[in-house]
Scaffold this active site. Sequence first.
Site, PDB file in Angstrom:
ATOM      1  N   SER A   1       0.930  -1.064  -0.148  1.00  0.00           N
ATOM      2  CA  SER A   1       0.078  -0.149   0.093  1.00  0.00           C
ATOM      3  C   SER A   1       0.894   1.380  -0.109  1.00  0.00           C
ATOM      4  O   SER A   1       0.557   2.360  -0.317  1.00  0.00           O
ATOM      5  CB  SER A   1      -0.874   0.051   1.345  1.00  0.00           C
ATOM      6  OG  SER A   1      -0.123   0.029   2.408  1.00  0.00           O
TER       7      SER A   1
ATOM      8  N   TYR B   1      -4.367   0.919   3.570  1.00  0.00           N
ATOM      9  CA  TYR B   1      -5.270  -0.128   3.351  1.00  0.00           C
ATOM     10  C   TYR B   1      -6.014  -0.779   4.530  1.00  0.00           C
ATOM     11  O   TYR B   1      -7.267  -1.262   4.328  1.00  0.00           O
ATOM     12  CB  TYR B   1      -4.889  -1.332   2.639  1.00  0.00           C
ATOM     13  CG  TYR B   1      -4.374  -1.156   1.228  1.00  0.00           C
ATOM     14  CD1 TYR B   1      -4.644  -0.080   0.398  1.00  0.00           C
ATOM     15  CD2 TYR B   1      -3.699  -2.307   0.398  1.00  0.00           C
ATOM     16  CE1 TYR B   1      -4.240   0.031  -1.002  1.00  0.00           C
ATOM     17  CE2 TYR B   1      -3.383  -2.243  -0.826  1.00  0.00           C
ATOM     18  CZ  TYR B   1      -3.766  -0.956  -1.543  1.00  0.00           C
ATOM     19  OH  TYR B   1      -3.246  -1.029  -2.712  1.00  0.00           O
ATOM     20  N   GLY B   2      -5.382  -0.590   5.556  1.00  0.00           N
ATOM     21  CA  GLY B   2      -5.838  -1.325   6.820  1.00  0.00           C
ATOM     22  C   GLY B   2      -7.390  -1.066   7.179  1.00  0.00           C
ATOM     23  O   GLY B   2      -7.915  -1.621   8.049  1.00  0.00           O
TER      24      GLY B   2
ATOM     25  N   CYS C   1       2.444  -6.986   1.828  1.00  0.00           N
ATOM     26  CA  CYS C   1       1.356  -6.174   2.531  1.00  0.00           C
ATOM     27  C   CYS C   1       0.286  -7.164   2.993  1.00  0.00           C
ATOM     28  O   CYS C   1       0.007  -8.004   2.614  1.00  0.00           O
ATOM     29  CB  CYS C   1       0.653  -5.150   1.526  1.00  0.00           C
ATOM     30  SG  CYS C   1      -0.608  -4.580   2.414  1.00  0.00           S
ATOM     31  N   ASN C   2       0.458  -7.396   4.567  1.00  0.00           N
ATOM     32  CA  ASN C   2      -0.357  -8.353   5.078  1.00  0.00           C
ATOM     33  C   ASN C   2      -1.748  -8.171   4.821  1.00  0.00           C
ATOM     34  O   ASN C   2      -2.582  -9.051   4.804  1.00  0.00           O
ATOM     35  CB  ASN C   2      -0.147  -8.100   6.702  1.00  0.00           C
ATOM     36  CG  ASN C   2       1.210  -8.629   7.083  1.00  0.00           C
ATOM     37  OD1 ASN C   2       1.253  -9.750   7.406  1.00  0.00           O
ATOM     38  ND2 ASN C   2       2.378  -8.022   6.874  1.00  0.00           N
TER      39      ASN C   2
ATOM     40  N   CYS D   1       2.484  -6.262  10.127  1.00  0.00           N
ATOM     41  CA  CYS D   1       2.313  -5.388   8.928  1.00  0.00           C
ATOM     42  C   CYS D   1       3.860  -5.019   8.563  1.00  0.00           C
ATOM     43  O   CYS D   1       4.503  -4.637   9.276  1.00  0.00           O
ATOM     44  CB  CYS D   1       1.587  -4.081   9.398  1.00  0.00           C
ATOM     45  SG  CYS D   1       1.497  -2.779   8.424  1.00  0.00           S
TER      46      CYS D   1
END
Length: 261
Positions: free
Chosen positions: A11, A42-43, A73-74, A183
Site C-alpha cells: 500500500s 489499506y488497513g 502487505c499483510n 504489517c
Amino acid sequence: MNDAPIGVFDSGLGGLTVWSELRRKLPVESLVYYGDGKNCPYGDKSPEEVRKHVDFAVRRLLDRGVKLIVVACNAATAMAIDHLRETYPVPFVGLEPAVKPAALSSHSGVIGILATAATLKGRLFRETSQRYAGRVRILSRVGEGFVELVESNRENSDEAVETVRRQVEPMIEAGADRIVLGCTHYPFLVPAMRRVIGDRGAELVNPAAAVERHTEALLRELGLASGAGHAPRYEFMTSADEAYLCKLIAKSEEAATADFG
Ligand code: DGL
C-alpha cells in the site's frame, strides 16, 4: 532461467522492509516495487475497495513484465490473495503474521501480534491463531497510528516511541516474550519498539526472511530464477505523485542498510 523482474507490492512504503531482504538475499534478481501511496492506508478499507486498488497495481506490474509478485502487505494478502491467484497468470507470494514461529519459540506462553484491523479480521489470521490458541495466549492489537508515522518519516521521533508504547506496553505487562510484526510498515518502528521493550527480553518477529526463503524456493521450483551473471535493476513505481516517488526511493536506500529485527 528467467531474467525478468520480480514485482513487489505494498500500500505504501512498508513493503520496502521485504524488498530490502529480497535485494540482499537474491542479488541477481531485478525488482520492481509498486507503492500505492495514493490509497494508503489499506488497513481500514473494505475488501472490495482494496481489491480494486490491488488489481490496478498488479496490472501495472504485469505491464512491466514481472515473472512473480510478492504481495508485501499483510492487509492486501488478507483481503485479496485468493482473488489474485484466481485472476492472474503469475505466481504470488503473500504475507501473513508470523504466528507459528512466535508460538513455537515462546517460553512464556504469551505472544503479541501487531497488525492492521484488516489483517486481524481476515480469515488467514483467524485460522492460524485458532490453530495455536491451545499452545499460547495470543494478544492482538492494531498498531494505531504506526503506518502514518512511517509514511510521514516520523518513525524515529519521541512521538513514535509513545505511539508504540500504547500498544506494546500492555503486551509486555501481560507476559508476552514474542511480538509479531504483522504489517510490513512496522519493522521501520523497530528502534522505537526496542526503546519501549528495554531489557525485558521480548523478541520482535519479522517475517521478511521467511518470505524471502519462500520466494527463492518458488523461483527455483518454477525455473524462474535469473541467471548467475545477471546484473539486477531496481525500479520504483507509485500511484501517487513525483514527491512520493522521491520519498519511496530515499526510503529504499534507508531500508537497504537497516536492521529490521
Ligand atoms: N503494509 C501493510 C501491511 O503489511 C499495511 C499498511 C496499510 O494499512 O496500508 O499490512
